[in-house]
Design an enzyme around this catalytic site. Structure first.
Site, mmCIF file in Angstrom:
data_model
loop_
_atom_site.group_PDB
_atom_site.id
_atom_site.type_symbol
_atom_site.label_atom_id
_atom_site.label_comp_id
_atom_site.label_asym_id
_atom_site.label_seq_id
_atom_site.Cartn_x
_atom_site.Cartn_y
_atom_site.Cartn_z
ATOM 1 N N ALA A 44 0.825 -1.217 0.000
ATOM 2 C CA ALA A 44 0.000 0.000 0.000
ATOM 3 C C ALA A 44 0.859 1.268 0.000
ATOM 4 C CB ALA A 44 -0.902 -0.020 1.232
ATOM 5 N N PRO A 45 0.416 2.314 -0.706
ATOM 6 C CA PRO A 45 -0.860 2.478 -1.402
ATOM 7 C C PRO A 45 -0.896 1.896 -2.811
ATOM 8 C CG PRO A 45 0.377 4.528 -1.489
ATOM 9 C CD PRO A 45 1.202 3.575 -0.681
ATOM 10 N N ASP A 79 -0.469 -6.175 2.530
ATOM 11 C CA ASP A 79 -0.155 -5.059 3.436
ATOM 12 C C ASP A 79 -0.854 -5.335 4.759
ATOM 13 O OD1 ASP A 79 1.150 -2.072 2.858
ATOM 14 O OD2 ASP A 79 -0.133 -2.145 4.627
ATOM 15 N N CYS A 136 12.806 4.041 1.420
ATOM 16 C CA CYS A 136 13.004 5.451 1.062
ATOM 17 C C CYS A 136 13.819 6.111 2.175
ATOM 18 C CB CYS A 136 11.682 6.167 0.803
ATOM 19 S SG CYS A 136 10.519 6.108 2.164
HETATM 20 C C1 LIG Z 1 6.932 2.259 2.101
HETATM 21 S S1 LIG Z 1 5.281 1.856 2.276
HETATM 22 C C2 LIG Z 1 5.013 0.917 0.814
HETATM 23 C C3 LIG Z 1 4.779 1.748 -0.416
HETATM 24 C C4 LIG Z 1 4.301 0.924 -1.591
HETATM 25 N N1 LIG Z 1 5.166 -0.197 -1.873
HETATM 26 C C5 LIG Z 1 4.129 1.743 -2.843
HETATM 27 O O1 LIG Z 1 4.985 1.711 -3.721
HETATM 28 O O2 LIG Z 1 3.116 2.439 -2.957
HETATM 29 C C6 LIG Z 1 5.359 0.621 3.495
HETATM 30 C C7 LIG Z 1 4.070 -0.148 3.687
HETATM 31 O O3 LIG Z 1 4.382 -1.224 4.589
HETATM 32 C C8 LIG Z 1 3.210 -1.517 5.290
HETATM 33 N N2 LIG Z 1 3.599 -2.350 6.454
HETATM 34 C C9 LIG Z 1 4.125 -1.946 7.641
HETATM 35 N N3 LIG Z 1 4.362 -3.001 8.429
HETATM 36 C C10 LIG Z 1 3.983 -4.102 7.718
HETATM 37 C C11 LIG Z 1 3.974 -5.491 8.001
HETATM 38 N N4 LIG Z 1 4.409 -5.967 9.174
HETATM 39 N N5 LIG Z 1 3.522 -6.325 7.052
HETATM 40 C C12 LIG Z 1 3.070 -5.854 5.846
HETATM 41 N N6 LIG Z 1 3.039 -4.543 5.545
HETATM 42 C C13 LIG Z 1 3.490 -3.682 6.470
HETATM 43 C C14 LIG Z 1 2.629 -0.165 5.617
HETATM 44 O O4 LIG Z 1 1.257 -0.274 5.915
HETATM 45 C C15 LIG Z 1 2.923 0.605 4.335
HETATM 46 O O5 LIG Z 1 1.805 0.575 3.509
#
Ligand SMILES: C[S@@+](CC[C@H](N)C(=O)[O-])C[C@H]1O[C@@H](n2cnc3c(N)ncnc32)[C@H](O)[C@@H]1O
Length: 429
Positions: free
Chosen positions: A251-252, A272, A370
């Site tokens: 997400a997103p 996610d 990031c």
């Molecule tokens: C950097 S963002 C990802 C952005 C996404 N890949 C994009 O390109 O739009 C990190 C994501 O990791 C999710 N997240 C955090 N802890 C997590 C977990 N234990 N398992 C799966 N997702 C997780 C968060 O909800 C967040 O949406």
């Protein structure tokens, strides 16, 4: 109406900035605001983002002007003063209009006692500017960084730390991923300027920026908002026709959409932990007219959601300090704590270890953040390789990477890509 917008900015910042509550995300608060005209939304966004970007410098100047600090109960007044000084120093709006506006906001905050003080401070602020004030200050105050974060930047990147701190003060570029051949012409036909990226083939820098819903081709799924650096990890994914790909922190959905475009025949699974954010992946995929299997679950606990079939490729775009995108999310500077970095590194390592068994022999895991902190990036990869004998690093040598022991590290560039890291790990056959 502008007075009401300034009041909205103060009330919004009360929920974001520390001291007396705060702690909520700037974007979340902006999204909750009433429907505003474009100019009003522009003013609100500028004030809220600007004060978060320059918070420490503004607060330092204000502190120097006061014989005694404002009472903690006057937190809203303090934020109004910071907004006013920000508007004087950093906006193009006429000085007299700004000087006159903020005392009224103080009255609106039911603090008529502060109107005179505000007026005097606005006049004083209008006789100087940020450059003059910042000239003799240490970098973390001038560039509005918490000390701990500046120390980490300086330790990791002694030669580039100044530029990193300065880059976090700039408004970010408006960067798109163009998915359709017709997209670029549609942008040009609408009077937008388009500069193609040099690192990612689909990246385009657009000006002037505007809400993406008003960009031609957005609704049709011809383009998406995505930083150029963020477009790079997907280019390292490898999967055969009809292969299986896991987007483990989806997400997103920026990269899920990109994966679906690059691998239209693949079985794409988007996971996610946050079900609310997962809805945004669904919306994104619908807009792009692509599909993926969406799963709610914890990437560090595959036994709860994995069906047991191996993946050809896993993308782990892990939660991180986001230190590479502070210009896009300046409130993070005031939300994060030094101790968060160790916790984030622990979570990233647990995710890497838990997802590795899901990769088929010969398959790849692309790890991305990031962040510009080596602990989350090159050192994380080094520790992973030490723990897994069946893993080797397989990141192509990239000219755009700064020198680093593992992976590809980009630092944030004015009018260019965000700070970003990615590495490809390959499993032995
Ligand atoms: C950097 S963002 C990802 C952005 C996404 N890949 C994009 O390109 O739009 C990190 C994501 O990791 C999710 N997240 C955090 N802890 C997590 C977990 N234990 N398992 C799966 N997702 C997780 C968060 O909800 C967040 O949406």
């Amino acid at each position: 109406m502008a007075a009401d917008v300034r009041m909205l900015a103060v009330r919004g910042l009360l929920k974001v900035l520390p001291a007396q509550g705060g702690g909520r995300s700037l974007r979340e608060i902006l999204a909750e605001q009433p429907v505003l005209l474009a100019a009003e939304r522009g003013l609100l966004t500028d004030l809220m983002f600007g004060v978060c970007r320059h918070y420490r410098l503004l607060d330092h100047w204000l502190g120097e002007q006061m014989d005694k600090p404002l009472k903690s109960s006057a937190h809203a007044v303090r934020l109004a003063l910071l907004c006013g000084v920000y508007e004087l120093w950093f906006s193009q709006r006429p000085q007299h209009a700004v000087v006159n506006a903020w005392p009224d906001v103080c009255r609106g905050l039911k603090a008529p006692w502060a109107a005179g003080l505000c007026n005097a401070l606005m006049r004083k602020a209008s006789r100087t500017n940020a450059e003059e004030v910042g000239r003799h200050l240490d970098i973390p105050v001038r560039c509005s960084l918490p000390d701990w974060l500046w120390q980490r930047f300086d330790q990791a990147w002694p030669e580039q730390a100044n530029d990193i701190a300065e880059a976090a003060l700039l408004a970010p570029p408006f960067t798109l991923r163009l998915s359709d051949a017709a997209a670029e012409q549609a942008l040009l036909d609408d009077g937008l300027q388009v500069r193609r990226g040099t690192l990612a083939p689909q990246a385009a820098y657009i000006s002037p920026a505007r809400p993406v819903q008003m960009v031609p081709g957005f609704k049709e799924g011809w383009l998406s908002v995505q930083d150029e650096a963020a477009q790079l990890p997907v280019l390292l994914i490898e999967a055969p026709q009809g292969g299986r790909i896991l987007d483990a922190c989806a997400a997103p959905g920026g990269k899920t959409g990109q994966l679906a475009e690059y691998f239209p025949d693949a079985e794409l699974v988007a996971l996610d932990v946050d079900s609310t954010r997962l809805k945004r992946v669904r919306d994104n995929m619908e807009r792009l007219q692509r599909s993926a299997t969406l799963l709610g679950g914890d990437a560090a606990k595959p036994n709860k959601w994995w069906d047991g079939e191996l993946f050809d490729a896993v993308l782990l775009d892990a939660p991180c300090s986001a230190t590479g995108i502070l210009r896009r999310q300046p409130d993070l500077k005031w939300h994060r704590r030094d101790s968060d970095i160790d916790s984030l590194c622990g979570l990233q390592a647990r995710m890497l270890d838990a997802l590795w068994p899901l990769v088929r022999p010969g398959g790849v895991l692309v790890y991305a953040t990031c962040s510009i902190l080596p602990q989350e990036n090159a050192e994380q990869v080094q520790a992973f390789l030490a723990r897994h004998e069946d893993a080797r690093e397989d990141t192509p040598v990239e000219a755009h990477s700064v020198s680093t022991t593992h992976g590809c590290q980009l630092l944030p560039q004015a009018d260019g890509p965000d700070g970003f890291f990615y590495a490809r790990l390959r499993k032995a056959n």
